[in-house]
Design an enzyme around this catalytic site. Sequence first.
Site, mmCIF file in Angstrom:
data_model
loop_
_atom_site.group_PDB
_atom_site.id
_atom_site.type_symbol
_atom_site.label_atom_id
_atom_site.label_comp_id
_atom_site.label_asym_id
_atom_site.label_seq_id
_atom_site.Cartn_x
_atom_site.Cartn_y
_atom_site.Cartn_z
ATOM 1 N N ASP A 52 0.838 -1.193 0.000
ATOM 2 C CA ASP A 52 0.000 0.000 0.000
ATOM 3 C C ASP A 52 0.876 1.246 0.000
ATOM 4 O OD1 ASP A 52 -2.847 1.280 0.699
ATOM 5 O OD2 ASP A 52 -1.336 2.246 1.964
ATOM 6 N N TYR A 57 3.106 10.356 -0.373
ATOM 7 C CA TYR A 57 4.213 9.862 0.454
ATOM 8 C C TYR A 57 5.540 10.200 -0.229
ATOM 9 C CZ TYR A 57 0.484 7.003 2.575
ATOM 10 O OH TYR A 57 -0.674 6.553 3.174
ATOM 11 N N SER A 219 -1.952 0.463 13.128
ATOM 12 C CA SER A 219 -2.318 -0.595 14.072
ATOM 13 C C SER A 219 -1.296 -0.788 15.179
ATOM 14 C CB SER A 219 -2.539 -1.914 13.317
ATOM 15 O OG SER A 219 -3.666 -1.803 12.479
ATOM 16 N N LEU A 220 -0.091 -0.275 14.990
ATOM 17 C CA LEU A 220 0.894 -0.275 16.076
ATOM 18 C C LEU A 220 0.964 1.104 16.729
ATOM 19 C CD1 LEU A 220 3.787 -2.451 14.585
ATOM 20 C CD2 LEU A 220 2.068 -3.103 16.273
ATOM 21 N N LYS A 228 8.641 -0.416 22.602
ATOM 22 C CA LYS A 228 10.062 -0.037 22.520
ATOM 23 C C LYS A 228 10.294 1.467 22.691
ATOM 24 C CE LYS A 228 11.203 -3.898 19.444
ATOM 25 N NZ LYS A 228 11.711 -4.290 18.095
ATOM 26 N N GLY A 293 4.095 -0.737 8.459
ATOM 27 C CA GLY A 293 5.288 -0.207 7.815
ATOM 28 C C GLY A 293 6.540 -0.903 8.309
ATOM 29 N N GLN A 299 12.888 -5.344 10.290
ATOM 30 C CA GLN A 299 11.572 -4.977 10.802
ATOM 31 C C GLN A 299 10.466 -5.725 10.069
ATOM 32 O OE1 GLN A 299 11.145 -0.716 10.621
ATOM 33 N NE2 GLN A 299 12.623 -0.327 12.252
#
Length: 330
Positions: A52, A57, A219-220, A228, A293, A299
């Site tokens: 996405d 961006y 969502s995070l 963290k 992301g 990651q």
Amino acid sequence: MDKKQLPGTNIMLSPITYGAFAIGGWFWGGADEGDAIKAIEAAIENGVTTIDTAPVYGMGHSEIVVGNTIKGKRDKVQLLTKFGMIWDAEKGDFAFESKDNQDKPVKIYKFNGKQSVIDECERSLKRLQTDYIDLFQMHWPESTTPIEETMEALEILKTQGKILAAGVCNCPVDLLERANAVLPIATNQVAYSMVNRGIEKDLVPFCLKNGIGILPHTSLQKGLLTGKIKPGHVFNHGDHRPNTPYFKEHNHKEVMKMLDAVKHIADERDISLAQLALNWTMRQPAVTSVLVGARNASQMLENVKAASFILTDEEINNINNALLQIDLIL
């Protein structure tokens, strides 16, 4: 990795979507393009085949990076992009002032006029180096263009085969209902997380009733739910997160307490808090694919693991009970 059907189509999406917001190099304190390319490659190689992005961006840069990276792999991925946030004309609703990747001031406007949507699609196709977009999404509603006119543009593009499905983002129920009456809407991409659950009251029931999928973003909670980022964290220049509500001192501490309360579930499964949060989100009603992301391959691989297990009903209930204890000031 089990895939989910994009509503109203034969397209299958991965349960996690690679969100290419940060790799535009804009708004999150910069990004390394080489790392971004490796992140996308790692995603595809490990089953996260849905990507996405959006023109805004990095003022086209994210789409260019995605297009370069998927060259020769188009049949393996599902491309989701957007329209309606412009920086080259002052039309529609003013959104905000920002800076491009050369640190030059730019003004961003929300504009969904019919011809503008068609023109934006052509530019996105070129940047993405493809002849079709799987899901073309209205980035934001705006007040100067009737949503029916915007949907007419999408209908034209769908008839021409330049897009396979139409979607919206950040769309309330009343506008979603109007849009869906003109052209079947596949998805609504909205902010949704363990600590931001406002859509559950009205939007989720409407989507379930009308066969519309939800693509949750943030969502995070911009990294907060990874556990963290501790209170007092120093962010890079240009990073917008310190000015957002969830990173204010009181809310930050409340979220940390909640994460401490559910950490035992993650520890027992040998997973991270981020993987716990993503899996919880995947389990929620109407959710088709969760956007996440990643700045680099490491990651991305961590995110992939979030789809490798299924939280039990008991674990979900324990998490939900912990969420009820949060006292946020928003």
